[in-house]
Every structure is written in C-alpha cells, then in structure tokens.
Design a protein around this motif. Structure first.
Motif, PDB file in Angstrom:
ATOM      1  N   SER B 267       0.839  -1.179   0.000  1.00  0.00           N
ATOM      2  CA  SER B 267       0.000   0.000   0.000  1.00  0.00           C
ATOM      3  C   SER B 267       0.879   1.235   0.000  1.00  0.00           C
ATOM      4  O   SER B 267       1.573   1.510   0.976  1.00  0.00           O
ATOM      5  CB  SER B 267      -0.903   0.023   1.232  1.00  0.00           C
ATOM      6  OG  SER B 267      -1.494   1.303   1.335  1.00  0.00           O
ATOM      7  N   ASN B 268       0.881   1.946  -1.107  1.00  0.00           N
ATOM      8  CA  ASN B 268       1.639   3.192  -1.155  1.00  0.00           C
ATOM      9  C   ASN B 268       1.052   4.217  -0.206  1.00  0.00           C
ATOM     10  O   ASN B 268       1.764   4.963   0.447  1.00  0.00           O
ATOM     11  CB  ASN B 268       1.598   3.786  -2.563  1.00  0.00           C
ATOM     12  CG  ASN B 268       2.543   3.091  -3.503  1.00  0.00           C
ATOM     13  OD1 ASN B 268       2.991   1.988  -3.221  1.00  0.00           O
ATOM     14  ND2 ASN B 268       2.845   3.731  -4.610  1.00  0.00           N
ATOM     15  N   HIS B 269      -0.281   4.214  -0.113  1.00  0.00           N
ATOM     16  CA  HIS B 269      -0.914   5.319   0.596  1.00  0.00           C
ATOM     17  C   HIS B 269      -0.674   5.252   2.095  1.00  0.00           C
ATOM     18  O   HIS B 269      -0.430   6.276   2.725  1.00  0.00           O
ATOM     19  CB  HIS B 269      -2.412   5.355   0.298  1.00  0.00           C
ATOM     20  CG  HIS B 269      -3.041   6.643   0.692  1.00  0.00           C
ATOM     21  ND1 HIS B 269      -2.879   7.799  -0.048  1.00  0.00           N
ATOM     22  CD2 HIS B 269      -3.775   6.988   1.772  1.00  0.00           C
ATOM     23  CE1 HIS B 269      -3.516   8.791   0.558  1.00  0.00           C
ATOM     24  NE2 HIS B 269      -4.062   8.326   1.663  1.00  0.00           N
ATOM     25  N   VAL B 270      -0.770   4.065   2.678  1.00  0.00           N
ATOM     26  CA  VAL B 270      -0.536   3.972   4.115  1.00  0.00           C
ATOM     27  C   VAL B 270       0.879   3.480   4.429  1.00  0.00           C
ATOM     28  O   VAL B 270       1.216   3.243   5.580  1.00  0.00           O
ATOM     29  CB  VAL B 270      -1.593   3.088   4.823  1.00  0.00           C
ATOM     30  CG1 VAL B 270      -2.972   3.678   4.622  1.00  0.00           C
ATOM     31  CG2 VAL B 270      -1.547   1.664   4.346  1.00  0.00           C
ATOM     32  N   HIS B 271       1.700   3.350   3.387  1.00  0.00           N
ATOM     33  CA  HIS B 271       3.126   3.099   3.564  1.00  0.00           C
ATOM     34  C   HIS B 271       3.450   1.791   4.264  1.00  0.00           C
ATOM     35  O   HIS B 271       4.139   1.777   5.275  1.00  0.00           O
ATOM     36  CB  HIS B 271       3.787   4.234   4.358  1.00  0.00           C
ATOM     37  CG  HIS B 271       3.948   5.473   3.568  1.00  0.00           C
ATOM     38  ND1 HIS B 271       4.879   6.426   3.870  1.00  0.00           N
ATOM     39  CD2 HIS B 271       3.306   5.928   2.494  1.00  0.00           C
ATOM     40  CE1 HIS B 271       4.786   7.419   3.016  1.00  0.00           C
ATOM     41  NE2 HIS B 271       3.831   7.144   2.174  1.00  0.00           N
ATOM     42  N   VAL B 272       2.949   0.711   3.744  1.00  0.00           N
ATOM     43  CA  VAL B 272       3.419  -0.564   4.280  1.00  0.00           C
ATOM     44  C   VAL B 272       3.324  -1.611   3.175  1.00  0.00           C
ATOM     45  O   VAL B 272       2.515  -1.481   2.256  1.00  0.00           O
ATOM     46  CB  VAL B 272       2.602  -1.002   5.522  1.00  0.00           C
ATOM     47  CG1 VAL B 272       1.203  -1.462   5.141  1.00  0.00           C
ATOM     48  CG2 VAL B 272       3.331  -2.075   6.316  1.00  0.00           C
ATOM     49  N   TYR B 273       4.196  -2.578   3.222  1.00  0.00           N
ATOM     50  CA  TYR B 273       4.078  -3.724   2.334  1.00  0.00           C
ATOM     51  C   TYR B 273       4.447  -4.965   3.120  1.00  0.00           C
ATOM     52  O   TYR B 273       5.363  -4.967   3.918  1.00  0.00           O
ATOM     53  CB  TYR B 273       4.912  -3.582   1.064  1.00  0.00           C
ATOM     54  CG  TYR B 273       6.197  -2.824   1.195  1.00  0.00           C
ATOM     55  CD1 TYR B 273       6.214  -1.438   1.275  1.00  0.00           C
ATOM     56  CD2 TYR B 273       7.417  -3.504   1.220  1.00  0.00           C
ATOM     57  CE1 TYR B 273       7.408  -0.749   1.389  1.00  0.00           C
ATOM     58  CE2 TYR B 273       8.600  -2.808   1.327  1.00  0.00           C
ATOM     59  CZ  TYR B 273       8.589  -1.434   1.419  1.00  0.00           C
ATOM     60  OH  TYR B 273       9.771  -0.752   1.540  1.00  0.00           O
ATOM     61  N   VAL B 274       3.689  -6.023   2.895  1.00  0.00           N
ATOM     62  CA  VAL B 274       3.751  -7.193   3.757  1.00  0.00           C
ATOM     63  C   VAL B 274       3.721  -8.467   2.936  1.00  0.00           C
ATOM     64  O   VAL B 274       2.917  -8.603   2.017  1.00  0.00           O
ATOM     65  CB  VAL B 274       2.534  -7.238   4.716  1.00  0.00           C
ATOM     66  CG1 VAL B 274       2.704  -8.370   5.715  1.00  0.00           C
ATOM     67  CG2 VAL B 274       2.326  -5.922   5.412  1.00  0.00           C
ATOM     68  N   SER B 275       4.589  -9.391   3.296  1.00  0.00           N
ATOM     69  CA  SER B 275       4.448 -10.755   2.793  1.00  0.00           C
ATOM     70  C   SER B 275       4.854 -11.674   3.933  1.00  0.00           C
ATOM     71  O   SER B 275       5.249 -11.219   5.008  1.00  0.00           O
ATOM     72  CB  SER B 275       5.339 -10.994   1.565  1.00  0.00           C
ATOM     73  OG  SER B 275       6.696 -10.936   1.935  1.00  0.00           O
TER      74      SER B 275
END
Lengths: 96, 406
Positions: B267-275
């Motif tokens: 998510s660019n907007h809330v600034h997180v990326y998860v795997s």
C-alpha cells in the motif's frame, strides 16, 4: 529518533520537523542564461556526502520556521543549527 | 506446499581467491546487481577475466536488507520493459542457474485507498496490459478473496477501495539468489573478492586504468559501479556526480507464524508492504526516512507509522511481535527510476538509482549492464536510463508505481 535543536524553540523530537534537503542552493540569478546542463545541475544534482552536510529543516509542528543544520550523515550528529540567512558555520570538528 | 524446510547446500559454493594484478573488467559491489552482471558478462559476452570487489561480504548490503518483492507492474514503457524482462528471467532462474531461489509467484496486490489511488491504479493496469504485463483491477471483495486476513471494512482511516493484482509477481529468497549467481559466475572464471574496499581510481586523463583497494592496486580497463546508496562516494573519487540522494530504508520481521498470508500486499498510501517468508516470518517494509544518511538503520517513528498501518489492514497482526528491524541505504533519484549507462569517465560505467526496488531488477539489470560494459553502449533495455536524461528532460517518472512502496 533524532533530537533536533530548533534555533527558535530549542531541542524537540524529529517527528516535529520536516526535511528540506541540501542548504545553500541558490536560485539561478539569471535563469534564462542557463544551459541545459546547468539546469540539470540546479534541478537534479545535490551533494550526497558521507559526513557533514548543511541542510534545511522546517519546524513544522512547532514555530513553523525554516532553519539550517549541519548533520553528519554517518552518525546523524548535528553539530550546528543556524538561521537561513546565516552562512554555513566554519566547522572545526571532524567531518568528511 | 512445505514452506518450512530448506534444502541443504554445500559448505562452500565458491572459492575466495586473492586479487590478481589486473582484470579486463572490475565490478565494484558484490550484491545482486554486481553478481548478476558478472555472471552475464561471462555467460553472454564471454568476458571471464572479471573481478567482483566487495567491501564486506557478498550480498550483505541491500541484497540482505530488502523485502524481496518481485513484480513488473510499472507505468511507463521503459520501466515495464526492464521489469517484465526481469520477471521472465526470474521465471526461468532456477533452471538457468541450476539452483533453488524459492521464487514464489504468489501474486502482488497494490491497494488503493483514495479516489486518486483508484484512478491511478486503473490507469496503470491498462498501461500494463498494453505492455503485455499481467495486471487486473480487483474490487474490495476480490481483495478479500485473494487475501482473507485483510480488513476491507469501511470504518478504518483509509478503507480498501480496491487494488491492482499481478498474479505472476511474488517473492524469492534473496540470499539464495545471490549465491546462485555467485556460484555460476565463479564457475565461469569470475573472481569474487570479499573484504576488498575500493579507495580510489587510477586515471590516465579521462580514462580509468585501475582501482586502488584495501588489498592493493588492480589494473583494469573497465570499471563498473554497482554499489547502490554508496555510488556518490565512489563517483566523487572519480571526479563526477550522480543525481541520487542516499536514504535509510527500513524493514522488519516478526517471529515465525503459521502461514496465514497467501500473497504480497503493498500500500503506497498507508506506507506498508507485507508478505510472509517461506519459514513463516511476516516481512514488512516502510517508506524511506526523510533525511539522507548512511547509518544502516532509520528512525523508530517510521516503523511505528508502518506498524499502525499494518495492524489496521491486518488486525490479526496485533498479536505478532517485532523480532528484528534493520535499514538499507537506498539511492533515490528525482524521477524514481534507475541510472544505468556510460559516465563522463572513459571505461567507467554506472548502475545506481534503483532506490527502494532494485531487488526485482537483478536479472534484467545484470543482463543489460553486462551488455553496456561489453559493448561500451547501452542495451535497448537501459537506453532510456542514462545520465543524459537529466539534461534532455526525458525523465521516466515512476513515482506512482515506485516511489514509496517498491
């Protein structure tokens, strides 16, 4: 978390501040006279030193004023803060 | 799918030779890009008298610090060409290199949380399709089907309004990727030299003729930089600048959990990326710290911000524990696109500016950089990525697809 010493308000947490990049980058005195290469320098090229860097900060959640700081980009120690109108202080401490 | 067992591998995958007095090509930087470049120089161009000089240990910089997301859903033609070429090589990498890299095509969701996000995302999906990149727009219910643990309620600060989905995207095991390239490059004759820091260049007029290192002087006619956030320090030694700013970028992992996260969510907007890594750690990344810096950690409030976004999107994560955090030094350009090509110094080549997303480009960057070095001119893939674009103004503005969440 950095503690940044605002020259107007004193030491505050980093979260109160915005970062403004390299300081002392003057707007070209005669923009129409610039070559494409000079425009590229002005628009896209900034120093990226490992060591002391003079840079702009904005105390956005405080006095909302801009100021300059000299920060070591290796350990984030801030050795000087000063007003925008002042020249970069002469550094006698270690630096790159 | 058994995700918790990794196969054994030999104690030593490559020798550690002493540096020779001269090489045809010296690559500075033993990360993913440097190792892949060495491999393709040898394999595609028959140039095997090559040294890769690494100041620390192989693949211990950003290669060991990224969140291993691989995708090709970029907006512009130059970007989708480079990243889609890379993705195709990822798909054949285990066969090509004869080594497991655990490339898992579990898909990547790029979430949209605002009307502008939605419009930009749909535009990007259409651009991707025109470029032959698999991409689709999914609504919130489809997001929930792809990733059941996600919260698609509309009572959160930034509700999920949909997303783009690239099914062929995924993750890989970064260190195994580096080892795979290192092993094959070494077999083809490349010297991988660790604990060897470059401290200066030997110049003859405008031409580079060698490098000074902490392990002595090495003569060479071609020097290829592949040092990401540390590029400026080297180009200063060579007498020119590159338009990058080096920032700390943080990532973190939780302890091991049951496999609950089937895909990759960004998510660019809330600034997180998860795997979720193969062993079960939740792997998350954030945006860069605002200031420039070379200390390989960032400010804690950036992680707090990222965690609050993660917990709102994935309520189940509220019970997880943060196990480790770290930072890498990423080289950010003004147009969020890389720089690859010739430099003002004859015989010196630059590959930098990949910012927060260089891992996914390892095969394509190595392939095209090797071509650039071998032929003294860019490959078609990196023709638009030269330093000259900052003068001509032909920027490749990938902030939408790239800026925060790579």
């Amino acid at each position: 978390m950095l503690i940044i010493d605002c020259p107007y308000c004193g030491p505050r947490s980093e979260t109160e501040f915005g970062y403004g990049g390299q300081a002392h980058v003057a707007y070209p005195p005669d923009p129409h006279a610039l070559t494409d290469e000079e425009w590229a320098q002005y628009l896209f090229y900034r120093d990226n030193p490992k060591g002391d860097r003079a840079e702009r900060w904005l105390h956005s959640a405080g006095c909302r004023r801009w100021f300059n700081a000299v920060r070591d980009t290796r350990n984030y120690e801030i050795s000087a803060v000063y007003r925008l109108s002042d020249p970069r202080p002469h550094q006698t401490t270690k630096g790159a | 799918m058994n995700q918790r067992q990794l196969p054994e591998h030999p104690d030593f995958l490559w020798p550690n030779p002493e540096p020779k007095a001269s090489y045809d090509v010296v690559i500075i930087g033993g990360g993913g890009h440097g190792l892949a470049t060495a491999y393709y120089l040898a394999k595609n161009h028959g140039i095997t008298n090559v040294a890769v000089l690494e100041k620390g240990w192989l693949a211990g910089g950003n290669m060991a610090r990224n969140t291993t997301i691989i995708r090709s859903n970029y907006l512009w033609d130059e970007s989708s060409a480079m990243y889609e070429f890379s993705l195709k090589r990822w798909e054949g990498m285990e066969e090509e290199l004869g080594y497991d890299v655990f490339f898992s095509q579990r898909g990547v969701l790029n979430l949209a949380h605002t009307l502008q996000d939605v419009r930009d995302s749909v535009r990007r999906v259409e651009a991707n399709r025109l470029n032959g990149v698999d991409a689709e727009w999914v609504d919130p219910r489809q997001v929930k089907e792809l990733c059941p643990i996600i919260n698609i309620g509309d009572d959160i600060r930034y509700p999920v309004m949909g997303g783009t989905y690239q099914p062929r995207a995924g993750i890989a095991k970064h260190d195994w990727v580096a080892w795979a390239y290192a092993r094959r490059a070494s077999e083809l004759g490349v010297d991988l030299i660790q604990n060897c820091e470059v401290t200066g260049f030997v110049m003859d007029g405008d031409r580079v003729t060698g490098v000074q290192t902490t392990r002595g002087r090495i003569a060479t006619g071609k020097v290829a930089l592949a040092v990401a956030g540390h590029t400026s320090a080297l180009t200063e030694l060579a007498g020119f600048q590159v338009p990058i700013q080096s920032h700390p970028l943080q990532a973190l992992v939780s302890e091991l959990h049951e496999i609950i996260h089937p895909t990759v969510v960004m998510s660019n907007h809330v600034h997180v990326y998860v795997s979720q890594a193969h062993k079960g750690e939740l792997v998350m990344g954030a945006g860069v710290d605002s200031y420039t810096g070379y200390d390989q950690r960032g400010s804690f409030h950036v992680i707090e911000h990222q965690m609050s976004a993660a917990v709102e999107l994935f309520p189940a994560f509220s019970r997880a524990h943060l196990l480790r955090t770290w930072g890498g030094i990423v080289d950010v350009t003004m147009d969020a696109s890389p720089i690859m090509g010739l430099t003002p110094v004859d015989g010196m080549y630059v590959n930098c500016g990949w910012g927060t997303g260089g891992f996914k480009a390892v095969p394509g960057a190595g392939w095209s950089y090797a071509h650039t070095i071998a032929h003294d001119e860019p490959h078609a893939l990196n023709a638009g990525y030269g330093l000259e674009r900052f003068v001509t103004g032909a920027l490749i503005d990938e902030h939408g697809a790239a800026a925060v969440a790579h």
